[in-house]
Write a protein that holds these residues in place. Structure first.
Motif, PDB file in Angstrom:
ATOM      1  N   PRO A 118       0.798  -1.243   0.000  1.00  0.00           N
ATOM      2  CA  PRO A 118       0.000   0.000   0.000  1.00  0.00           C
ATOM      3  C   PRO A 118       0.819   1.277   0.000  1.00  0.00           C
ATOM      4  O   PRO A 118       0.279   2.349  -0.280  1.00  0.00           O
ATOM      5  CB  PRO A 118      -0.825  -0.109   1.284  1.00  0.00           C
ATOM      6  CG  PRO A 118      -0.009  -0.973   2.193  1.00  0.00           C
ATOM      7  CD  PRO A 118       0.669  -1.970   1.286  1.00  0.00           C
ATOM      8  N   TRP A 119       2.101   1.210   0.306  1.00  0.00           N
ATOM      9  CA  TRP A 119       2.967   2.390   0.334  1.00  0.00           C
ATOM     10  C   TRP A 119       2.224   3.595   0.923  1.00  0.00           C
ATOM     11  O   TRP A 119       1.904   4.554   0.219  1.00  0.00           O
ATOM     12  CB  TRP A 119       3.468   2.729  -1.066  1.00  0.00           C
ATOM     13  CG  TRP A 119       4.355   1.695  -1.671  1.00  0.00           C
ATOM     14  CD1 TRP A 119       4.061   0.871  -2.718  1.00  0.00           C
ATOM     15  CD2 TRP A 119       5.709   1.370  -1.288  1.00  0.00           C
ATOM     16  NE1 TRP A 119       5.124   0.035  -3.006  1.00  0.00           N
ATOM     17  CE2 TRP A 119       6.157   0.326  -2.135  1.00  0.00           C
ATOM     18  CE3 TRP A 119       6.570   1.860  -0.303  1.00  0.00           C
ATOM     19  CZ2 TRP A 119       7.423  -0.235  -2.032  1.00  0.00           C
ATOM     20  CZ3 TRP A 119       7.833   1.300  -0.185  1.00  0.00           C
ATOM     21  CH2 TRP A 119       8.251   0.273  -1.053  1.00  0.00           C
ATOM     22  N   ARG A 127       4.817   4.521  -5.949  1.00  0.00           N
ATOM     23  CA  ARG A 127       5.255   3.134  -6.092  1.00  0.00           C
ATOM     24  C   ARG A 127       4.083   2.155  -6.109  1.00  0.00           C
ATOM     25  O   ARG A 127       4.272   0.971  -6.372  1.00  0.00           O
ATOM     26  CB  ARG A 127       6.200   2.764  -4.951  1.00  0.00           C
ATOM     27  CG  ARG A 127       7.460   3.615  -4.871  1.00  0.00           C
ATOM     28  CD  ARG A 127       8.334   3.165  -3.722  1.00  0.00           C
ATOM     29  NE  ARG A 127       9.472   4.053  -3.521  1.00  0.00           N
ATOM     30  CZ  ARG A 127      10.408   3.876  -2.590  1.00  0.00           C
ATOM     31  NH1 ARG A 127      10.320   2.847  -1.765  1.00  0.00           N
ATOM     32  NH2 ARG A 127      11.406   4.739  -2.471  1.00  0.00           N
ATOM     33  N   ARG A 128       2.901   2.644  -5.799  1.00  0.00           N
ATOM     34  CA  ARG A 128       1.725   1.773  -5.790  1.00  0.00           C
ATOM     35  C   ARG A 128       1.451   1.230  -7.198  1.00  0.00           C
ATOM     36  O   ARG A 128       1.486   1.985  -8.172  1.00  0.00           O
ATOM     37  CB  ARG A 128       0.504   2.553  -5.304  1.00  0.00           C
ATOM     38  CG  ARG A 128       0.552   2.956  -3.840  1.00  0.00           C
ATOM     39  CD  ARG A 128      -0.583   3.899  -3.504  1.00  0.00           C
ATOM     40  NE  ARG A 128      -0.746   4.066  -2.060  1.00  0.00           N
ATOM     41  CZ  ARG A 128      -1.629   4.875  -1.503  1.00  0.00           C
ATOM     42  NH1 ARG A 128      -2.431   5.615  -2.271  1.00  0.00           N
ATOM     43  NH2 ARG A 128      -1.711   4.972  -0.190  1.00  0.00           N
ATOM     44  N   ASP A 153      -6.746  -5.236   1.187  1.00  0.00           N
ATOM     45  CA  ASP A 153      -7.324  -5.097   2.524  1.00  0.00           C
ATOM     46  C   ASP A 153      -7.187  -3.673   3.029  1.00  0.00           C
ATOM     47  O   ASP A 153      -7.745  -3.325   4.064  1.00  0.00           O
ATOM     48  CB  ASP A 153      -6.605  -6.030   3.500  1.00  0.00           C
ATOM     49  CG  ASP A 153      -5.131  -5.653   3.630  1.00  0.00           C
ATOM     50  OD1 ASP A 153      -4.428  -5.694   2.598  1.00  0.00           O
ATOM     51  OD2 ASP A 153      -4.673  -5.302   4.738  1.00  0.00           O
ATOM     52  N   ASP A 154      -6.440  -2.830   2.299  1.00  0.00           N
ATOM     53  CA  ASP A 154      -6.082  -1.502   2.783  1.00  0.00           C
ATOM     54  C   ASP A 154      -7.103  -0.451   2.337  1.00  0.00           C
ATOM     55  O   ASP A 154      -7.275  -0.208   1.137  1.00  0.00           O
ATOM     56  CB  ASP A 154      -4.687  -1.131   2.263  1.00  0.00           C
ATOM     57  CG  ASP A 154      -4.137   0.113   2.931  1.00  0.00           C
ATOM     58  OD1 ASP A 154      -4.503   1.228   2.494  1.00  0.00           O
ATOM     59  OD2 ASP A 154      -3.353  -0.011   3.884  1.00  0.00           O
ATOM     60  N   PHE A 158      -7.299   1.584  -1.343  1.00  0.00           N
ATOM     61  CA  PHE A 158      -8.458   1.339  -2.204  1.00  0.00           C
ATOM     62  C   PHE A 158      -9.142   2.639  -2.595  1.00  0.00           C
ATOM     63  O   PHE A 158      -9.411   2.879  -3.782  1.00  0.00           O
ATOM     64  CB  PHE A 158      -9.446   0.420  -1.489  1.00  0.00           C
ATOM     65  CG  PHE A 158     -10.568  -0.060  -2.373  1.00  0.00           C
ATOM     66  CD1 PHE A 158     -10.344  -1.024  -3.342  1.00  0.00           C
ATOM     67  CD2 PHE A 158     -11.848   0.462  -2.249  1.00  0.00           C
ATOM     68  CE1 PHE A 158     -11.369  -1.468  -4.162  1.00  0.00           C
ATOM     69  CE2 PHE A 158     -12.884   0.030  -3.060  1.00  0.00           C
ATOM     70  CZ  PHE A 158     -12.640  -0.934  -4.022  1.00  0.00           C
ATOM     71  N   GLU A 159      -9.420   3.488  -1.615  1.00  0.00           N
ATOM     72  CA  GLU A 159     -10.139   4.726  -1.905  1.00  0.00           C
ATOM     73  C   GLU A 159      -9.333   5.628  -2.843  1.00  0.00           C
ATOM     74  O   GLU A 159      -9.891   6.235  -3.767  1.00  0.00           O
ATOM     75  CB  GLU A 159     -10.478   5.458  -0.608  1.00  0.00           C
ATOM     76  CG  GLU A 159     -11.412   4.689   0.322  1.00  0.00           C
ATOM     77  CD  GLU A 159     -12.728   4.284  -0.330  1.00  0.00           C
ATOM     78  OE1 GLU A 159     -13.255   5.062  -1.163  1.00  0.00           O
ATOM     79  OE2 GLU A 159     -13.228   3.185  -0.023  1.00  0.00           O
TER      80      GLU A 159
END
Length: 215
Positions: A118-119, A127-128, A153-154, A158-159
């Protein structure tokens, strides 16, 4: 997770025809490599291969290319390929920043990104694997209508990824913030997903379709 260096991993990988040591040399030649004209699906950051091995079993009429950075990870993928005698997977070790040099336009029909890093720090967000920077790399070789399936899961990743996809010319065809509660029949449970599910963590998932290809 830091992996101990396995000096024997690369020689072992190179013994197998499933391992592609020079992925850039395969550009435009992937169907020749698989010896068929089946669609090619790409997994970016395949980890130990739990997902791609299950996908290859479920969809024997599709070809899969799985990418990760470390030989120490890919050796586990190779073991799964050999145990299941899977002919429709190729694996390669590389930095995903160079992925646009590996495929010709239209060679990949779907991209999977499962539980990528998730960086969270602002200075690292480029970097994502869902960042607009990386989406621009993918657009070098995917065509209009190609889908990216993204699972995490992050919450923050996600948003913010929703914005990345919209800004990069993708339409969100499917979106859920609680995959376990959905009846998404094509879902393949990954190792991380099973772990998070057991801990009560909600899995976020989307399918993004490219509607504005690179000019």
């Amino acid at each position: 997770m830091r992996l101990r260096k396995k000096w024997w991993a690369r020689p072992e990988l190179e013994k197998s025809t499933a391992f592609i040591s020079e992925a850039k040399s395969m550009k435009g030649k992937w169907q020749e490599e698989f010896k068929n004209s089946n669609d090619i699906y790409l997994e970016l950051g395949c980890g130990r291969g739990g997902f791609v091995s299950k996908a290859a079993l479920k969809y024997p009429d599709k070809n899969f290319v799985a990418v990760d950075l470390k030989d120490e990870v890919l050796i586990y993928v190779l073991k799964k390929i050999q145990e299941e005698e899977l002919e429709n997977i190729r694996i390669t070790a590389m930095n995903i920043m160079g992925i646009s040099e590996v495929f010709d336009k239209g060679e990949v029909k779907r991209i999977y990104i499962n539980f990528c890093n998730p960086w969270p720090k602002d200075r690292h967000k480029k970097r994502r694997l869902t960042h607009t920077k990386f989406l621009s790399y993918y657009k070098e070789f995917i065509e209009k209508g190609t889908e990216i399936w993204f699972k995490t899961d992050d919450d923050e990743l996600f948003e913010e990824s929703l914005d990345y996809f919209r800004e990069s010319g993708f339409a969100l065809k499917y979106l859920t913030r609680d995959l376990q509660s959905e009846d998404f029949k094509e879902n393949i449970v990954t190792e991380y997903e099973a772990k998070f599910k057991a801990e009560g963590v909600k899995i976020k998932f989307l399918v993004a379709e490219l509607i504005e290809p690179k000019e």
